[in-house]
Write a protein that holds these residues in place. Structure first.
Motif, PDB file in Angstrom:
ATOM      1  N   SER A  85       3.692   3.879 -13.370  1.00  0.00           N
ATOM      2  CA  SER A  85       3.458   2.430 -13.346  1.00  0.00           C
ATOM      3  C   SER A  85       2.064   2.104 -13.875  1.00  0.00           C
ATOM      4  CB  SER A  85       3.659   1.861 -11.943  1.00  0.00           C
ATOM      5  OG  SER A  85       2.601   2.204 -11.076  1.00  0.00           O
ATOM      6  N   GLU A  86       1.083   2.930 -13.518  1.00  0.00           N
ATOM      7  CA  GLU A  86      -0.276   2.728 -14.031  1.00  0.00           C
ATOM      8  C   GLU A  86      -0.297   2.850 -15.559  1.00  0.00           C
ATOM      9  OE1 GLU A  86      -3.607   2.278 -12.561  1.00  0.00           O
ATOM     10  OE2 GLU A  86      -2.231   1.400 -11.125  1.00  0.00           O
ATOM     11  N   LYS A  87       0.401   3.848 -16.080  1.00  0.00           N
ATOM     12  CA  LYS A  87       0.432   4.059 -17.531  1.00  0.00           C
ATOM     13  C   LYS A  87       1.137   2.907 -18.239  1.00  0.00           C
ATOM     14  CE  LYS A  87       0.054   9.062 -17.542  1.00  0.00           C
ATOM     15  NZ  LYS A  87       0.672  10.339 -17.927  1.00  0.00           N
ATOM     16  N   ALA A 117      -1.258  -0.069 -18.194  1.00  0.00           N
ATOM     17  CA  ALA A 117      -2.365   0.164 -19.128  1.00  0.00           C
ATOM     18  C   ALA A 117      -1.898   0.065 -20.581  1.00  0.00           C
ATOM     19  CB  ALA A 117      -2.995   1.531 -18.861  1.00  0.00           C
ATOM     20  N   ARG A 151       6.358  -0.238  -9.522  1.00  0.00           N
ATOM     21  CA  ARG A 151       5.516  -0.096  -8.337  1.00  0.00           C
ATOM     22  C   ARG A 151       6.055  -0.910  -7.163  1.00  0.00           C
ATOM     23  NH1 ARG A 151      -0.686  -1.154  -8.940  1.00  0.00           N
ATOM     24  NH2 ARG A 151      -0.388   0.425 -10.508  1.00  0.00           N
ATOM     25  N   THR A 168      -6.605   2.282  -8.917  1.00  0.00           N
ATOM     26  CA  THR A 168      -5.356   1.727  -9.413  1.00  0.00           C
ATOM     27  C   THR A 168      -5.509   0.243  -9.719  1.00  0.00           C
ATOM     28  OG1 THR A 168      -4.603   1.330  -7.166  1.00  0.00           O
ATOM     29  CG2 THR A 168      -3.887   3.371  -8.194  1.00  0.00           C
ATOM     30  N   ILE A 169      -4.702  -0.215 -10.654  1.00  0.00           N
ATOM     31  CA  ILE A 169      -4.718  -1.615 -11.062  1.00  0.00           C
ATOM     32  C   ILE A 169      -4.057  -2.441  -9.959  1.00  0.00           C
ATOM     33  CG2 ILE A 169      -3.902  -3.241 -12.804  1.00  0.00           C
ATOM     34  CD1 ILE A 169      -3.806  -0.777 -14.726  1.00  0.00           C
TER      35      ILE A 169
END
Length: 122
Positions: free
Chosen positions: A36-38, A41, A59, A73-74
């Motif tokens: 989810s972070e990737k 981003a 997420r 984390t975002i």
């Protein structure tokens, strides 16, 4: 004496897992957090709201399994802001972003009762 030692060993074997503290999310959940972070981003870098929404949805599907996220984390708010920035000028995409953001507060269980009196909720 043998029975006392055997009893003590059994109690220790049974109690040890119960006393172990939860160390956080499982490896599978961590993998999904990383994905989810990737996605978020990559969507931010490409100015692609769909990728950002995919990361947010992935997420949000984890629910309470995530535990406490690291500070790096975002945040959900930052991800939605990036999605809105990427969707500037696209009213349909902005509407989708609003729908996804409101989804958590709108969800309510749908329940039914069958002829045998059992309740099913989903």
């Amino acid at each position: 004496m043998k029975s006392f030692l055997l009893t003590a060993a059994l109690i220790t074997a049974i109690a040890a897992p119960a006393l172990a503290q939860d160390t956080g999310p499982s490896a599978a959940v961590l993998d999904q957090i990383v994905i989810s972070e990737k996605l978020i981003a990559a969507g931010t870098a490409r100015n692609d709201a769909v990728l950002i929404l995919a990361g947010i949805k992935l997420r949000s599907g984890l629910g309470d399994d995530m535990g406490t996220l690291p500070a790096e984390t975002i945040s959900k708010e930052a991800a939605f802001a990036a999605a809105r920035t990427a969707a500037t000028g696209d009213d349909a995409m902005l509407g989708m972003i609003d729908d996804v953001e409101a989804e958590g507060s709108r969800r309510m269980p749908i329940c039914s009762t069958n002829t045998y009196g059992s309740n099913y909720c989903y």
